[in-house]
Write a protein that holds these residues in place. Sequence first.
Motif: not given
Length: 408
Positions: A150, A184, A186, A160, A172, A197-198, A200-202, A157, A177
């Motif tokens: 990202k 997120y 990803a 993870q 996944e 960049n991967w 990334c979905t909120e 961040h 963030n």
Amino acid sequence: MKPRMLIVSVLIVASGLITCSFALQKASTISWKHISTAKGDLPTPNSGTQQTSSIVCDIDKDGVNDFVITERTKAPSVVWYRRDSDGWTKYVVDDQALHIEAGADFCDIDADGDLDIVFGGDSRDNRLWWWENPYPKFRPKTPWKRREIKNFGGKKHHDQIFGDFDGDGQTELVFWNQGACKLYIAEIPKNPKKANNWQCTEIYSWSKDSEMEQRGTYPGFKGINEHEGLAKADIDGDGKLDIVGGGRWFKHNGGTSYTPNIIDASYAFSRSAAGQLIKGGRPEVILVVGDGQAPLIMYEWKKGTWVSKKLIEEIDCGHSLSLLDFNGDGNLDIWVAEMRLGGRNPDAKNLILFGDGKGNFKTIQVSSGIALHESKIADLDGDGDYDILGKPYGWETPRLDIWLNQSK
């Protein structure tokens, strides 16, 4: 009287570490060998004064865990310690200075059979990175290849975690963030080495406008309604891993849709763990303050309500937390350890709470006065029992402390 012994096999599912055999022992028989960089027992890590993250995993595929330490004020920013017959040898992962935040995870990202590692930027950096494991070509001073996951939006961040959270059989990456007030998810790209960049979905966001009254007291750097902490467990028993963090658990609905379910909205700024501490029913959730003073709390699901039970009235910066069956009796135990943020908390505690599978615990103290921040409990020497990797944040840095389990 000799201690009662029974060898059992335990798979550390939550951490993704290797399978080990552990000796069933009474808590009173446990002994430790403390080694430290302060005594010259192993090489000092990164030269700076803010050690942020640690990872324990088998990097060189020799069947014994290694560990990684990060630092955010000087180069090198990332080093790993390779286990050998005489202790550990330090290798460089990244020879540049990076603003790396606490929280990390590992996974075979490029599907080449070895474990790669992930760290995220702090409040000065909007990037999240992964480092490609160069197995088998390891050289102590040759850095690994760093790539971006990202490089957009908010900074910071803190935490993870990898897992198959949508039940599609693929792994996944989930990450907080904090600067964007978002959680997120990803998917790992089909060709991660070539992806800039991967995707990334909120899946969740929060507001800084207000928060409910918080459990405990916190340092000034805590943001209003700030969320952190990540763990994974099948909370509702539907066969899929759920995400636990920020005082909530997140259920997958399909696609990239997740529903947040409140466990304790007054404890969003906390470390998280989840597992079957009480036999039967849903897994229990443990929350503890990472930065501040607040209780260690177990949450048990009872008829639609997460019922809280204080296990320890006050923990001072309990930034290290894990659930594990330490003594091999079939019941999960809790490991929690305190920091010495700003040099205070001179009796910082390193504790194991032995569970009976019914929600009751007997506590032993491993050490006192030595700071542990974002530290780990795992088999570090390959002898089949749990050891402790202790890393401070800013207390007497650079420094490492290791407690090797000597109980046989």
